[in-house]
Write a protein that holds these residues in place. Structure first.
Motif, PDB file in Angstrom:
ATOM      1  N   ARG A  52     -27.126  -7.122  10.550  1.00  0.00           N
ATOM      2  CA  ARG A  52     -27.427  -8.448  10.005  1.00  0.00           C
ATOM      3  C   ARG A  52     -28.512  -8.350   8.930  1.00  0.00           C
ATOM      4  NH1 ARG A  52     -28.683 -12.592  14.671  1.00  0.00           N
ATOM      5  NH2 ARG A  52     -28.789 -13.949  12.831  1.00  0.00           N
ATOM      6  N   VAL A  53     -29.529  -7.527   9.179  1.00  0.00           N
ATOM      7  CA  VAL A  53     -30.582  -7.328   8.182  1.00  0.00           C
ATOM      8  C   VAL A  53     -30.015  -6.628   6.951  1.00  0.00           C
ATOM      9  CG1 VAL A  53     -32.772  -6.163   7.726  1.00  0.00           C
ATOM     10  CG2 VAL A  53     -32.397  -7.295   9.915  1.00  0.00           C
ATOM     11  N   GLU A  54     -29.148  -5.629   7.161  1.00  0.00           N
ATOM     12  CA  GLU A  54     -28.541  -4.920   6.033  1.00  0.00           C
ATOM     13  C   GLU A  54     -27.684  -5.855   5.188  1.00  0.00           C
ATOM     14  OE1 GLU A  54     -26.478  -1.834   8.073  1.00  0.00           O
ATOM     15  OE2 GLU A  54     -28.152  -0.404   7.934  1.00  0.00           O
ATOM     16  N   GLN A  55     -26.930  -6.729   5.837  1.00  0.00           N
ATOM     17  CA  GLN A  55     -26.100  -7.683   5.090  1.00  0.00           C
ATOM     18  C   GLN A  55     -26.959  -8.652   4.285  1.00  0.00           C
ATOM     19  OE1 GLN A  55     -23.581  -9.557   7.997  1.00  0.00           O
ATOM     20  NE2 GLN A  55     -22.495  -7.664   8.510  1.00  0.00           N
ATOM     21  N   ALA A  56     -28.080  -9.112   4.874  1.00  0.00           N
ATOM     22  CA  ALA A  56     -28.966 -10.025   4.150  1.00  0.00           C
ATOM     23  C   ALA A  56     -29.558  -9.350   2.916  1.00  0.00           C
ATOM     24  CB  ALA A  56     -30.076 -10.511   5.075  1.00  0.00           C
ATOM     25  N   LEU A  57     -29.942  -8.089   3.039  1.00  0.00           N
ATOM     26  CA  LEU A  57     -30.499  -7.369   1.890  1.00  0.00           C
ATOM     27  C   LEU A  57     -29.436  -7.089   0.839  1.00  0.00           C
ATOM     28  CD1 LEU A  57     -32.796  -4.836   3.805  1.00  0.00           C
ATOM     29  CD2 LEU A  57     -33.488  -6.906   2.594  1.00  0.00           C
ATOM     30  N   GLN A  58     -28.234  -6.746   1.291  1.00  0.00           N
ATOM     31  CA  GLN A  58     -27.145  -6.480   0.351  1.00  0.00           C
ATOM     32  C   GLN A  58     -26.770  -7.743  -0.429  1.00  0.00           C
ATOM     33  OE1 GLN A  58     -23.667  -4.873   2.211  1.00  0.00           O
ATOM     34  NE2 GLN A  58     -22.602  -4.453   0.288  1.00  0.00           N
ATOM     35  N   ALA A  59     -26.765  -8.885   0.258  1.00  0.00           N
ATOM     36  CA  ALA A  59     -26.437 -10.143  -0.424  1.00  0.00           C
ATOM     37  C   ALA A  59     -27.491 -10.493  -1.470  1.00  0.00           C
ATOM     38  CB  ALA A  59     -26.324 -11.269   0.604  1.00  0.00           C
ATOM     39  N   ALA A  60     -28.740 -10.075  -1.261  1.00  0.00           N
ATOM     40  CA  ALA A  60     -29.806 -10.352  -2.219  1.00  0.00           C
ATOM     41  C   ALA A  60     -29.915  -9.272  -3.289  1.00  0.00           C
ATOM     42  CB  ALA A  60     -31.136 -10.483  -1.480  1.00  0.00           C
ATOM     43  N   GLY A  61     -29.046  -8.250  -3.228  1.00  0.00           N
ATOM     44  CA  GLY A  61     -29.078  -7.184  -4.221  1.00  0.00           C
ATOM     45  C   GLY A  61     -30.235  -6.225  -4.058  1.00  0.00           C
ATOM     46  N   GLN A  84     -40.413  -5.413  -1.411  1.00  0.00           N
ATOM     47  CA  GLN A  84     -40.759  -5.796  -0.043  1.00  0.00           C
ATOM     48  C   GLN A  84     -40.847  -7.313   0.100  1.00  0.00           C
ATOM     49  OE1 GLN A  84     -44.834  -5.236   0.954  1.00  0.00           O
ATOM     50  NE2 GLN A  84     -44.452  -4.830   3.132  1.00  0.00           N
ATOM     51  N   LEU A  85     -41.512  -7.986  -0.853  1.00  0.00           N
ATOM     52  CA  LEU A  85     -41.667  -9.440  -0.780  1.00  0.00           C
ATOM     53  C   LEU A  85     -40.328 -10.150  -0.945  1.00  0.00           C
ATOM     54  CD1 LEU A  85     -44.949  -9.830  -2.887  1.00  0.00           C
ATOM     55  CD2 LEU A  85     -44.704  -9.946  -0.409  1.00  0.00           C
ATOM     56  N   LYS A  86     -39.500  -9.659  -1.871  1.00  0.00           N
ATOM     57  CA  LYS A  86     -38.172 -10.255  -2.048  1.00  0.00           C
ATOM     58  C   LYS A  86     -37.324 -10.074  -0.791  1.00  0.00           C
ATOM     59  CE  LYS A  86     -38.096  -9.465  -7.066  1.00  0.00           C
ATOM     60  NZ  LYS A  86     -37.454  -8.707  -8.160  1.00  0.00           N
ATOM     61  N   ALA A  87     -37.435  -8.894  -0.174  1.00  0.00           N
ATOM     62  CA  ALA A  87     -36.667  -8.630   1.045  1.00  0.00           C
ATOM     63  C   ALA A  87     -37.099  -9.546   2.181  1.00  0.00           C
ATOM     64  CB  ALA A  87     -36.834  -7.165   1.451  1.00  0.00           C
ATOM     65  N   ARG A  88     -38.409  -9.781   2.301  1.00  0.00           N
ATOM     66  CA  ARG A  88     -38.863 -10.680   3.362  1.00  0.00           C
ATOM     67  C   ARG A  88     -38.260 -12.070   3.193  1.00  0.00           C
ATOM     68  NH1 ARG A  88     -44.924 -12.775   3.314  1.00  0.00           N
ATOM     69  NH2 ARG A  88     -44.046 -13.557   1.370  1.00  0.00           N
ATOM     70  N   ASP A  89     -38.273 -12.590   1.977  1.00  0.00           N
ATOM     71  CA  ASP A  89     -37.723 -13.930   1.737  1.00  0.00           C
ATOM     72  C   ASP A  89     -36.230 -13.969   2.041  1.00  0.00           C
ATOM     73  OD1 ASP A  89     -40.239 -14.685   0.943  1.00  0.00           O
ATOM     74  OD2 ASP A  89     -39.841 -14.415  -1.203  1.00  0.00           O
ATOM     75  N   ALA A  90     -35.518 -12.908   1.660  1.00  0.00           N
ATOM     76  CA  ALA A  90     -34.070 -12.873   1.898  1.00  0.00           C
ATOM     77  C   ALA A  90     -33.764 -12.808   3.392  1.00  0.00           C
ATOM     78  CB  ALA A  90     -33.455 -11.677   1.173  1.00  0.00           C
ATOM     79  N   ILE A  91     -34.516 -12.022   4.140  1.00  0.00           N
ATOM     80  CA  ILE A  91     -34.278 -11.893   5.577  1.00  0.00           C
ATOM     81  C   ILE A  91     -34.624 -13.195   6.297  1.00  0.00           C
ATOM     82  CG2 ILE A  91     -34.996 -10.655   7.663  1.00  0.00           C
ATOM     83  CD1 ILE A  91     -35.419  -8.188   5.909  1.00  0.00           C
ATOM     84  N   VAL A  92     -35.699 -13.853   5.867  1.00  0.00           N
ATOM     85  CA  VAL A  92     -36.080 -15.125   6.489  1.00  0.00           C
ATOM     86  C   VAL A  92     -34.977 -16.159   6.303  1.00  0.00           C
ATOM     87  CG1 VAL A  92     -37.660 -17.074   6.303  1.00  0.00           C
ATOM     88  CG2 VAL A  92     -38.571 -14.761   6.362  1.00  0.00           C
ATOM     89  N   ARG A  93     -34.419 -16.239   5.095  1.00  0.00           N
ATOM     90  CA  ARG A  93     -33.347 -17.214   4.837  1.00  0.00           C
ATOM     91  C   ARG A  93     -32.117 -16.914   5.684  1.00  0.00           C
ATOM     92  NH1 ARG A  93     -35.034 -16.456  -0.582  1.00  0.00           N
ATOM     93  NH2 ARG A  93     -33.306 -14.985  -0.885  1.00  0.00           N
TER      94      ARG A  93
END
Length: 634
Positions: A52-61, A84-93
């Motif tokens: 699930r985390v990998e999919q969230a990061l992949q969707a955010a590029g 790191q900051l962009k990844a945190r926002d993507a995972i939170v969403r």
């Protein structure tokens, strides 16, 4: 005479190789990462969260170095802080669609840059303390007045139960501040009540008050009992914080008492103060209530009517609604232990142990509510969730309670963990917070590293200039000592702080002292006229006793620091004691191995390179009078 068998050289080689492997991860540094942990006590983080985390990061590029499950959290490592900051926002969403009720805590963290092949060998870097790694520091104040109030309220309930059991009639019981007032009907009842309460409650001091028309008893907690209550509240709060923070996977948190009513909490590597506060505030409160299965409650579950008066609507695991009465039967204070196990039918179950008061209440409640359901709720941040709601089959006494039903062994273990987490014995508030950035930690590391490096270079220059080739051997042994010390600290996953770096610098000076003793004893043998091979043999043998004595006495002081010290003092003591042990190995065994390897193969050794060997001056006119000479070089 001065030769090692092959197996000794093999042991030395293995020690050096192992030291290199386990020291190596400390040189890769740390990379920014995002840590995903459970935001609810009833939600467990497992391997299913990784995709699930990998999919969230992949969707955010975004492309992480890796995403993996470590302990009770999922960590994703990145190359820079912007990603790191962009990844945190993507995972939170992706994981928390409802910001008001987050299911997961997504925090910024730091992880090692060690390659996977080193990690696969079990080689991990040392944990770094707050002063080296950065992180958050909290100083928390425990509300001791609230702890005493809660204790007094509990004692007031015990007083009411005791007088009822003794058939002593009273006109009312009320709590006033930290005291309990019992109004009696006459002097006879007052005397009986005082005798019964004095025998049953050793922590209370009862005094008579009022007149013959309105006799009263005033009970106050004894001073020594007040101190015990405060210490128990502090201890329970620390244990509860340990349970919650350890469950979240924060590496090497520091949670310790400071003074009589304060707790220090340090979370190394956590850079997000808001999330850190969220972690600290995640202490659960356990409550036991009765389930309302009446017609009105069933209608409310169907959505056709409001919940009955005096009840609340909660959700069980799986999202099934349930109506629970507001009256609290028991709280987490009455629970002393919770362990996973099996029932009589070999089905997974949770075994609870209650204190004396809880056992008495539970016995009475179960006797009066056979074939009714009892709900165990866990409250976090004002939100309650039903952990389990078993049916009472018979009266349960003795303080041993068993929860069984449709659960797996893993679910039983998780439920026991949640129930053991308990609640805070007294409220706490943060009175000081401090964020230590990674840049300051990096500066401390650089200064500490420089101090050790420059100290090592100074010692090496002196030893090589004064003892020549033997000085080179001593320097190599000192390097192996440092290598083994760092490797052992890494294998132990010890936490290195600035005092620990100071201990390493001190160990270097102490370790070289053993080689100085050995070299000087070899010189003494040469001055006495011994052959080079015999001088080497006797020098090492004679110096061993002195080295052992000096190191044992120093080790005793280190053990005393370790036993009675706390915080930075213990960190210093750990490095100090380990450094003494590694210095004895390197200074005696390893340095002699080098000497034996270099000189032991020479049968007719004419001299050794150990610097200037001054012979004692003979008396004038004697036959032995001769100028000072230098030992021949090999």
């Amino acid at each position: 005479m001065n030769r090692y068998p092959w197996w000794k050289y093999l042991i030395l080689a293995i020690a050096v190789v192992a030291g290199l492997l386990y020291t190596l991860p400390n040189f890769f540094g740390e990379a920014p990462a995002v840590q995903v942990s459970s935001g609810k006590a009833t939600l467990k983080v497992d391997a299913g969260l990784v995709p699930r985390v990998e999919q969230a990061l992949q969707a955010a590029g975004l492309k992480p170095d890796f995403v993996q499950l470590e302990g009770n959290s999922v960590r994703a490592r990145f190359g820079d802080t912007d990603t790191q900051l962009k990844a945190r926002d993507a995972i939170v969403r992706a994981l928390n669609p409802d910001p008001a009720d987050p299911s997961y805590i997504v925090a910024l963290n730091l992880v090692s840059r060690s390659p996977q092949w080193l990690t696969g060998l079990g080689a991990q870097p040392m944990y770094l303390g707050l002063d080296l790694r950065g992180g958050v520091h909290f100083l928390m104040q425990v509300d001791m007045a609230a702890a005493l109030t809660k204790k007094t309220e509990s004692l007031a309930g015990d007083v009411r139960t005791l007088l009822r059991d003794k058939s002593i009639r009273h006109a009312g019981i009320q709590r006033s501040g930290d005291s309990i007032e019992v109004r009696l009907r006459d002097r006879e009842a007052q005397a009986k009540a005082r005798e019964a309460l004095t025998l049953a409650q050793a922590d209370m001091l009862w005094t008579e008050a009022g007149d013959a028309a309105e006799p009263r008893l005033i009970g106050r907690i004894k001073p020594e009992a007040v101190r015990n209550v405060q210490q128990q509240a502090l201890t329970q709060n620390i244990n509860t914080l340990h349970n919650r923070i350890n469950e979240l996977g924060v590496a090497e948190p520091v949670i310790q008492q400071q003074g009589a009513d304060r707790v220090v909490v340090q979370l190394p590597g956590v850079q997000d103060v808001a999330k850190a506060k969220d972690i600290i505030g995640r202490t659960a409160t356990l409550e036991v209530r009765m389930v309302d299965d009446g017609p009105e409650a069933q209608a409310a579950l169907g959505g056709g009517a409001p919940v009955p008066f005096g009840t609340e609507r909660f959700l069980e695991r799986g999202g099934v609604p349930i109506i629970v009465k507001r009256q609290v039967v028991l709280t987490g204070e009455n629970l002393t232990d919770a362990q996973a196990g099996f029932d009589d039918n070999q089905q997974p179950a949770v075994h609870l142990t209650l204190d004396a008061r809880g056992a008495r209440i539970f016995r009475d409640v179960t006797r009066e509510n056979i074939n009714k359901r009892m709900a165990i709720l866990l409250f976090e941040k004002g939100r309650g969730e039903v952990v389990t709601a078993p049916v009472i089959r018979s009266e349960i006494g003795g303080g041993r309670v068993q929860i069984s039903g449709s659960m797996t062994p893993v679910e039983a273990a998780d439920t026991a963990l949640l129930l053991r987490a308990g609640s805070l014995a007294a409220p706490m508030e943060i009175i000081e917070e401090r964020l230590i950035g990674p840049s300051l930690g990096a500066e401390n590391i650089a200064k500490g590293f420089d101090s050790v490096l420059y100290g090592f270079i100074a010692i090496a220059v002196f030893m090589c200039a004064y003892y020549m080739l033997f000085g080179v051997f001593s320097t190599l042994a000192l390097g192996v000592n440092l290598l083994l010390l760092v490797a052992i600290l890494s294998m132990m996953q010890a936490t290195l702080t600035l005092p620990g770096i100071a201990a390493i610098a001190l160990v270097l000076g102490m370790a070289i002292d053993a080689n100085v003793l050995i070299n000087e004893r070899v010189r003494e043998e040469l001055r006495a006229g011994a052959s080079p091979q015999m001088a080497i043999h006797k020098g090492y043998e004679a110096a061993w006793g002195t080295i052992l004595d000096s190191n044992v006495t120093t080790l005793i002081a280190g053990v005393a620091l370790l036993a009675f010290g706390s915080g930075p003092v213990r960190g210093f003591a750990v490095v100090h004691c380990l450094g003494i042990l590694t210095s004895m190995f390197s200074a005696v065994l390893f340095s002699r191995g080098l000497v034996n390897l270099w000189y032991g193969r020479k049968k007719k050794l004419q001299g050794v390179s150990i610097g200037q060997v001054w012979k004692p001056a003979a008396q004038p006119g004697s036959a032995d009078a001769a100028p000072a000479v230098t030992s021949p070089k090999a």
